[in-house]
Design a protein around this motif. Structure first.
Motif, PDB file in Angstrom:
ATOM      1  N   THR A  52      -0.094  -1.561 -10.869  1.00 47.86           N
ATOM      2  CA  THR A  52      -0.910  -0.523 -10.143  1.00 47.86           C
ATOM      3  C   THR A  52      -2.948  -0.913  -9.944  1.00 47.86           C
ATOM      4  O   THR A  52      -3.042  -1.900 -10.824  1.00 47.86           O
ATOM      5  CB  THR A  52      -0.754   0.479 -10.230  1.00 47.86           C
ATOM      6  OG1 THR A  52      -1.502   0.618 -11.564  1.00 47.86           O
ATOM      7  CG2 THR A  52       0.573   1.017 -10.588  1.00 47.86           C
ATOM      8  N   ASP A  53      -2.971  -0.137  -9.320  1.00 49.15           N
ATOM      9  CA  ASP A  53      -4.789  -0.270  -9.493  1.00 49.15           C
ATOM     10  C   ASP A  53      -5.078   0.835 -10.432  1.00 49.15           C
ATOM     11  O   ASP A  53      -6.647   0.526 -10.487  1.00 49.15           O
ATOM     12  CB  ASP A  53      -4.962   0.373  -7.623  1.00 49.15           C
ATOM     13  CG  ASP A  53      -5.036   1.420  -7.331  1.00 49.15           C
ATOM     14  OD1 ASP A  53      -4.317   2.082  -7.687  1.00 49.15           O
ATOM     15  OD2 ASP A  53      -5.621   1.420  -5.175  1.00 49.15           O
ATOM     16  N   ASN A  54      -4.058   1.096 -10.704  1.00 48.25           N
ATOM     17  CA  ASN A  54      -5.113   1.555 -12.185  1.00 48.25           C
ATOM     18  C   ASN A  54      -4.981   0.697 -13.792  1.00 48.25           C
ATOM     19  O   ASN A  54      -5.764   0.515 -15.043  1.00 48.25           O
ATOM     20  CB  ASN A  54      -4.037   2.669 -12.843  1.00 48.25           C
ATOM     21  CG  ASN A  54      -4.333   4.040 -11.676  1.00 48.25           C
ATOM     22  OD1 ASN A  54      -5.108   3.646 -11.057  1.00 48.25           O
ATOM     23  ND2 ASN A  54      -3.584   4.952 -12.158  1.00 48.25           N
ATOM     24  N   GLN A  63       1.140  -1.350   0.364  1.00 51.32           N
ATOM     25  CA  GLN A  63       0.109   0.144  -0.056  1.00 51.32           C
ATOM     26  C   GLN A  63       0.736   1.248  -0.005  1.00 51.32           C
ATOM     27  O   GLN A  63       1.661   1.588   1.451  1.00 51.32           O
ATOM     28  CB  GLN A  63      -1.036   0.021   1.295  1.00 51.32           C
ATOM     29  CG  GLN A  63      -1.627   1.419   0.925  1.00 51.32           C
ATOM     30  CD  GLN A  63      -2.826   1.153   2.405  1.00 51.32           C
ATOM     31  OE1 GLN A  63      -3.043   0.559   3.133  1.00 51.32           O
ATOM     32  NE2 GLN A  63      -2.459   2.610   2.902  1.00 51.32           N
ATOM     33  N   SER A  96      -1.126  12.111  -0.696  1.00 51.56           N
ATOM     34  CA  SER A  96      -1.119  10.621  -0.501  1.00 51.56           C
ATOM     35  C   SER A  96      -1.469  10.323   0.952  1.00 51.56           C
ATOM     36  O   SER A  96      -1.687   9.280   1.236  1.00 51.56           O
ATOM     37  CB  SER A  96       0.554  10.083  -0.958  1.00 51.56           C
ATOM     38  OG  SER A  96       1.515  10.777   0.215  1.00 51.56           O
ATOM     39  N   LEU A 155       0.762   7.715  -9.899  1.00 52.98           N
ATOM     40  CA  LEU A 155      -0.012   7.525  -9.043  1.00 52.98           C
ATOM     41  C   LEU A 155      -0.584   9.000  -8.271  1.00 52.98           C
ATOM     42  O   LEU A 155      -1.495   8.859  -7.670  1.00 52.98           O
ATOM     43  CB  LEU A 155       0.706   6.063  -7.902  1.00 52.98           C
ATOM     44  CG  LEU A 155       0.906   4.914  -8.438  1.00 52.98           C
ATOM     45  CD1 LEU A 155       1.697   4.139  -7.361  1.00 52.98           C
ATOM     46  CD2 LEU A 155      -0.655   4.795  -8.810  1.00 52.98           C
ATOM     47  N   LYS A 168      -3.325   3.551  -2.849  1.00 54.66           N
ATOM     48  CA  LYS A 168      -2.834   3.625  -3.812  1.00 54.66           C
ATOM     49  C   LYS A 168      -2.043   1.861  -4.218  1.00 54.66           C
ATOM     50  O   LYS A 168      -1.609   1.973  -2.610  1.00 54.66           O
ATOM     51  CB  LYS A 168      -1.935   4.041  -5.109  1.00 54.66           C
ATOM     52  CG  LYS A 168      -2.546   5.144  -5.708  1.00 54.66           C
ATOM     53  CD  LYS A 168      -3.869   5.265  -6.469  1.00 54.66           C
ATOM     54  CE  LYS A 168      -4.183   6.102  -6.529  1.00 54.66           C
ATOM     55  NZ  LYS A 168      -5.666   6.352  -7.865  1.00 54.66           N
TER      56      LYS A 168
END
Ligand code: ATP
Ligand code: ATP
Ligand code: MG
Ligand code: MG
Length: 878
Positions: free
Chosen positions: A206-208, A191, A484, A477, A199
Motif C-alpha cells: 500500500t502507500d503506507n 487506486q 474514501s 486504509l 490510497k
C-alpha cells in the motif's frame, strides 16, 4: 449482416444505470432485415446443434427454453446475436446476463447491447456471435472446432485481464464496502478511493508500505541479523560467495541436514532443503547460484511450514502450507495420482487459480528417489508421497487454515517481528512442529519476512475457513469510516453546461477546497488549466478523480461522452440537469427529443440515494426525471408561482427560486435570499434570464452540499469569465457609444435564451448579424429567421465561409423566409460574407444600440470588434 460500429460502455449509461459494462453494437441486418428466424430453413436446428446450452436462456417467455422457443416461432437476427454473444461469454466462464436489442430509426439497423465482464472478451463475443449466426444462416451450421477455438480465445482474454488473486480479494472487499477503485495505467497500480482520499495498492503493498521495510525484508540475511539481535529465533546460518567456502559454512551451522538458498530469491526458486550429503549440497549450491550471486547456508529445522499474515500490527490469518504431494489408493501409480490431482478444476497454471498444478521436475525426481519411489510406484492406501520439499502454493502445495490454533505468544512474537522490520502488511514464514505451542519451546524459527505477501492461501485455503484478510487491509486504509470518496457534482443539459459547471466550481472554491472540474473548454484543478480541449467525457472525469489534490469534483457531462462510454463514475452526490432542447438530433441513434431526455436523465439517475438531483422545474422533460431517480429532488425555477415547486416545498423539499429580483433558496417556511440578480455579473445586470437560471442551478447544487448561503453569495458576486476563458459565450464589449455581443448560440433554445437577453436591452436599437451552420436542417434556418424577426430591430443575414455542402445563398434565403413570415415589415438585408456583414453591423450602430453577432469564427468576430477600441478589459459580463 454487417457490423457498423462497436462501442464499449464503462459507466452508467443510456441503457442501464446499474449495468456499467456493456457493448453496444450497431448491426445492419442487410438481407436478413425482413426475415425472422422461423423463415430461415434449418436455422433453429443449426443453432441448437451449435449451442445447445441456449436452452438455459429464459428470455421473454420467462422459462427454460424460452429463448429457443422464440427462435422457433420467429425472432429477428439482432436478438439472436445478442443471446449468442451472451452465451459465448458464459461458456468461457464469464457470467453475464443483461442484453437488449432495439431497432433504430433506420429500418434494418439494430442496436444490440450485450453485457461483458472483460472488454476485449465482450467485443470478441459480439463479433463471433455475428459470425456464428451468419454461418448458420448460410450453411445451416457452425463448425464445432471453430466454436471451441472461439471459447478458448475468450477464456484467454478473461485470464489475461484478470487481476492476481490478492488484488482480486482487495478490490472485491473495496466493492463490498462501497469504496470505489480503478486500475491505474502503469505498474499494476490500483487506486482505491477518489481524489484527496485515495490510497494506492500494488498487489499487497500500500502507500503506507515503507521502502526501508520492503528492502530489509527482501534481504534475508539482513533480516535475520536484525531479528537475531532482537532475540527472535531465526535459523542459524551464513552467507557465502564461493563454492570453496561451502564446507566451512556447513560446519558453522552444525553439519547436516542443511538448507541452501539464494540470498535474494522468492517463490521458493533455487532452494533446496533437508540436504544430507556433500553431493546434494554441491548440486544445491549450483542451483541457488542460478538465482543469486550470494548463497545462504542454513541449519535445516524440522517442522511444518506456516505463513503468518500481519496487517496493521495484528496477526489476521495463519495458514499451514503443505508441499505438493499425492496420497495413495493402492491402485494408481504416482504419475497417475499426479494426473488425477491436476484434474482438479481448482488447480490452474501459476497464480490464476485457487491452487496450482503439480509439475514433476528434477527436485521431484530427487525426492522420489530419496523416498525410494519412482513415478511408476503404486502407493499403498493412505500412503503420502511428497513431490516438493518446499510448500509454495505456486509449486502445487496446499494451504490449511490454522488461524484459530496459533499460540498467543507466537502472535505476540509475529507482531513484534513485523514492527521491527517495519511493514504495514507482511507474511512471516514460520517453521515449527506445532504452531499452537510457543516457538521457543518447539525449537521453531522465523525463516523469512515477506513484503507483499500473497493472500491466496488465506482467502481460499484448501482446508479450513477462508479469512477476510482484505477486510483488515481496508480497515487500515480507511479506518472508522474515514471517507474514501470526494463529492462529485455532475452537470448536464442542452445549453449552459459549461457556464454552470464553472460557476459551481467557483462557488465551491469559496469553501477553501481544491476543486477539480471538467468542461468543453478544458480540465481545471483549482485556478489552473490542466489540459485544454473538449473534456466532458469519462476520461477527463477520471483525471480529476485520480488527482490526489482534488477535494471536490465538478464535471460537465455532455451527451457525447455518455453515449460513447457512459459516465466516468458510478454515482454522483449531485446531478444537475439544466434543460433538454432539440440539438444534435439524429446523431448516435438519438433521434427524438424524448430519447435525448432519456440520455440526459442518466445524470439525474446516477446519484446516490442520499444525494440530490437538481432539476429545472420549468422544463417538463427535466422535471419528469424526478420520477426516475432514487435520489432526493431539488428544483430550480424562474417562476415563483410554479405549482410543482410550491407542492415540493410544502412537502419539505428544497428549491432555488427567482423571486422579486432575487435568487433565493426556499426550504421549509424560510426563504433565504442569496443575492439580487442585478448584483450578479453573470446575469448581465439581471438582463439575461437564462443566466439567472444557470446561477440558480449552481447555487442549489452547492446548497444541498452544505455550502453556506454566504459562500454561495460570495461566489455569485465574484464570478467573471473573461473573454479569453470563454470565447463565444455571451461576450459583451463596450465600444463607447454602443455595445457588441458575440455568442455562438447554435440551436433554437439558445437563440431563444439569447433573445430573452436582447429583449431586455432597452437603451437603444438591437441589430442582429445572424446565420447558422450549413449542416442544420432547413427548418432550423427558418426558425432562426423567425426568432431573429422577433428579437431584432434590424437584421443582417450572413452565411458561414464553410457552408458544409449547402449551396451558397440557400441558408440565407431560408432565414429571410423566416423573417418575412414573422414580420412582413421587418428591416433586413443579406450580406453573405461574414466579415463584411459584421463590419456593416458595427458601422451602422447608433448610440445606445446593441449589435449581436452569431459568428462562424468567434476569434475573427472578436478581432473585428477589438480594432474599434474596446473601452475596458473585456469580460463576458458588464
Ligand atoms: P517464498 O517466496 O514462498 O516465501 P522463498 O523463496 O522466499 O519462498 P524461503 O521462505 O526462505 O524462500 O523458504 C521457502 C520455504 O523453505 C520455507 O517456507 C520453509 O518451508 C523452507 N525453509 C527455508 N529455510 C528453512 C530452514 N532453515 N529450515 C527448514 N525449512 C526451511
Ligand atoms: P456545449 O454543448 O457547447 O458544451 P454548454 O451546454 O456547455 O454548450 P455554455 O457553453 O455554458 O453551454 O453556453 C453556450 C451558449 O448557450 C451560451 O453562450 C448561451 O447562448 C446559451 N445558454 C447558456 N445557458 C443557457 C440556458 N440555461 N438556456 C438556454 N441557453 C443557454
Ligand atoms: Mg518464504
Ligand atoms: Mg460546454
Amino acid at each position: 449482416m454487417r457490423i457498423l460500429k462497436i462501442q464499449t460502455l464503462r459507466g452508467p449509461n443510456y441503457w442501464s444505470i446499474r449495468r456499467h459494462k456493456l457493448i453496444v453494437m450497431r448491426l445492419d441486418l442487410e438481407n436478413l432485415a425482413e426475415t425472422p428466424s422461423n423463415q430461415i430453413s434449418g436455422f433453429y436446428e443449426g443453432l441448437v446443434e451449435a449451442l445447445p446450452s441456449l436452452e438455459g436462456h429464459y428470455c421473454s417467455p420467462g422459462c427454460r427454453g424460452g429463448f429457443l422457443m422464440r427462435v422457433r416461432e420467429g425472432t429477428m437476427m439482432g436478438h439472436i446475436v445478442e443471446h449468442v454473444a451472451l452465451e459465448l461469454q458464459e461458456l468461457a466462464g464469464m457470467q453475464v446476463g443483461f442484453g437488449r436489442t432495439r431497432e433504430t430509426a433506420t429500418p434494418g439497423i439494430y442496436q444490440v447491447v450485450i453485457e461483458y465482464l472483460n472488454e476485449e472478451a465482450g467485443r470478441y463475443a459480439s463479433r463471433a456471435a455475428v459470425r456464428i449466426c451468419q454461418s448458420i444462416v448460410d450453411r445451416g451450421r457452425y463448425p464445432k472446432a471453430e466454436l471451441e477455438q472461439d471459447i478458448q480465445d475468450l477464456k484467454d482474454c478473461w485470464r489475461d485481464a484478470s487481476l492476481g488473486p490478492s488484488t482480486e480479494a482487495i478490490v472485491k472487499e473495496a466493492q463490498r464496502r462501497g469504496i470505489p477503485w480503478m486500475p491505474l495505467s502503469a505498474r499494476f497500480l490500483i487506486q482505491v478511493g477518489y481524489g484527496v482520499h485515495q490510497k494506492r495498492m500494488q498487489a499487497t503493498m500500500t502507500d503506507n508500505t515503507g521502502i526501508l521495510g520492503v528492502e530489509l525484508a527482501c534481504d534475508k540475511e539482513a533480516t535475520k541479523r536484525i531479528l537475531a539481535n532482537s532475540g527472535v529465533p531465526v535459523p542459524k546460518g551464513t552467507v557465502i560467495n564461493f563454492l570453496d567456502d561451502l564446507e566451512e559454512a556447513i560446519d558453522y551451522v552444525g553439519g547436516y541436514p542443511i538448507v541452501i538458498k539464494p540470498l535474494d530469491g522468492n517463490h521458493g526458486r533455487g532452494i533446496t532443503i533437508d540436504i544430507r550429503n556433500w553431493d546434494d549440497a554441491e548440486a544445491a549450491y549450483h542451483s541457488a547460484r542460478q538465482v543469486s550471486r550470494s548463497i545462504i547456508v542454513e541449519r535445516y529445522y524440522v517442522g511444518r511450514d506456516h505463513r503468518v499474515l500481519v496487517v496493521d500490527g495484528k496477526v489476521v490469518a495463519v495458514a499451514e502450507r503443505v508441499p505438493a504431494h499425492v496420497v495413495g489408493d493402492g491402485k494408481l501409480t504416482i504419475a497417475e495420482l499426479v494426473e488425477e490431482t491436476n484434474n482438479d478444476p481448482n488447480r490452474g497454471e501459476g497464480h490464476d487459480n485457487v491452487l496450482t498444478k503439480i509439475e514433476l521436475d528434477r527436485t521431484s525426481y530427487q525426492l522420489l528417489e530419496r523416498q525410494g519411489y519412482t513415478i511408476n510406484t503404486v502407493l499403498g492406501k493412505g500412503q503420502i508421497c511428497y513431490l516438493r520439499a518446499t510448500a509454495n502454493l505456486s509449486t502445487g502445495g496446499i494451504a490449511v487454515d490454522r488461524t484459530d490454533e496459533i499460540h498467543p505468544e507466537n502472535i505476540w512474537l509475529a507482531q513484534r517481528v513485523v514492527k521491527i522490520i517495519g511493514l504495514d502488511i507482511a507474511g512471516l514464514d514460520v517453521v515449527t512442529t506445532d504452531i499452537s505451542r510457543p516457538l521457543r519451546e518447539m525449537d521453531g524459527v522465523i525463516v523469512e519476512v515477506n513484503a507483499a505477501p500473497g493472500f491466496r492461501m488465506h482467502v481460499a485455503p484448501s482446508v479450513g475457513i477462508p479469512r477476510n484478510v482484505a477486510g483488515a487491509v481496508m480497515d487500515m486504509l480507511f479506518p472508522n469510516e474515514k471517507p474514501s470518496r470526494i463529492p462529485i457534482l455532475s452537470v448536464t443539459g442542452t445549453n449552459g453546461k459549461t457556464t454552470t459547471t464553472r460557476l459551481l466550481a467557483h462557488i465551491y472554491k469559496q469553501t477553501g477546497q481544491i476543486v477539480g472540474y471538467t468542461t468543453t473548454d478544458g480540465t481545471y484543478i483549482g485556478d489552473f488549466l490542466v489540459e485544454a480541449g473538449d473534456n466532458t467525457g469519462p476520461q477527463s472525469a477520471h483525471l480529476i478523480l485520480q488527482d490526489p489534490t482534488v477535494e471536490v469534483a465538478v464535471l460537465e457531462s455532455a451527451r457525447g461522452g455518455i453515449l460513447r462510454s457512459g459516465l466516468g463514475f458510478e454515482f454522483a452526490n449531485v446531478g444537475v440537469v439544466l434543460n433538454v432542447a432539440a440539438d444534435h438530433l439524429g446523431i448516435g441513434d438519438i433521434d427524438t427529443i424524448e430519447q435525448l431526455a432519456n440520455l440526459k436523465s442518466v445524470v439525474a439517475e446516477a446519484v446516490f440515494p442520499d444525494g440530490y438531483a437538481v432539476l429545472n422545474a420549468d422544463d417538463y422533460r427535466v422535471a419528469a426525471m424526478a420520477e426516475k431517480t432514487k435520489a432526493n429532488i431539488a428544483y430550480f425555477t424562474m417562476n415563483p408561482d410554479s405549482e410543482l415547486v410550491q407542492r415540493h416545498i410544502q412537502k419539505g423539499g428544497v428549491a432555488a427560486v427567482y423571486e422579486n429580483g432575487y435568487l433565493s433558496i426556499v426550504k421549509g417556511d424560510w426563504t433565504h435570499r442569496i443575492e439580487k440578480a442585478e448584483s450578479i455579473p453573470l446575469t448581465m445586470s439581471g438582463k439575461a434570464p437564462f443566466m439567472i437560471a444557470n446561477a440558480l442551478a449552481a447555487s442549489l447544487a452547492a446548497f444541498v452540499q452544505n455550502v453556506t448561503i454566504e459562500q454561495i453569495r460570495a461566489g455569485l458576486r465574484s464570478f467573471r469569465a473573461s473573454v479569453s476563458q470563454t470565447p463565444g459565450r455571451m461576450n459583451l464589449f463596450n465600444l463607447g457609444k454602443y455595445h457588441a455581443l458575440v455568442d455562438y448560440a447554435h440551436n433554437p433554445a439558445s437563440y431563444q435564451a439569447l433573445g430573452s437577453f436582447v429583449r431586455n436591452w432597452t437603451s437603444g436599437q438591437r441589430i442582429g448579424v445572424v446565420g447558422g451552420p450549413g449542416d442544420r436542417r432547413d427548418e432550423d434556418f427558418v426558425t432562426l429567421g423567425k426568432l431573429a424577426a422577433e428579437i431584432f430591430d434590424y437584421i443582417i443575414v450572413k452565411e458561414d465561409d464553410d457552408t458544409r455542402g449547402r449551396p451558397r445563398g440557400s441558408g440565407s434565403d431560408l432565414i429571410v423566409q423566416g423573417i418575412t413570415q414573422t414580420k412582413a415589415n421587418c428591416r433586413y438585408e443579406s450580406i453573405l460574407d461574414e466579415t463584411q456583414a459584421i463590419n456593416k453591423g458595427l458601422d451602422m450602430a447608433p448610440d445606445g444600440s446593441l449589435v449581436v453577432i452569431l459568428p462562424e469564427s468567434v476569434s475573427r468576430a472578436i478581432r473585428l470588434i477589438k480594432v474599434r477600441g474596446v473601452q475596458e478589459e473585456p469580460v463576458s459580463q458588464p
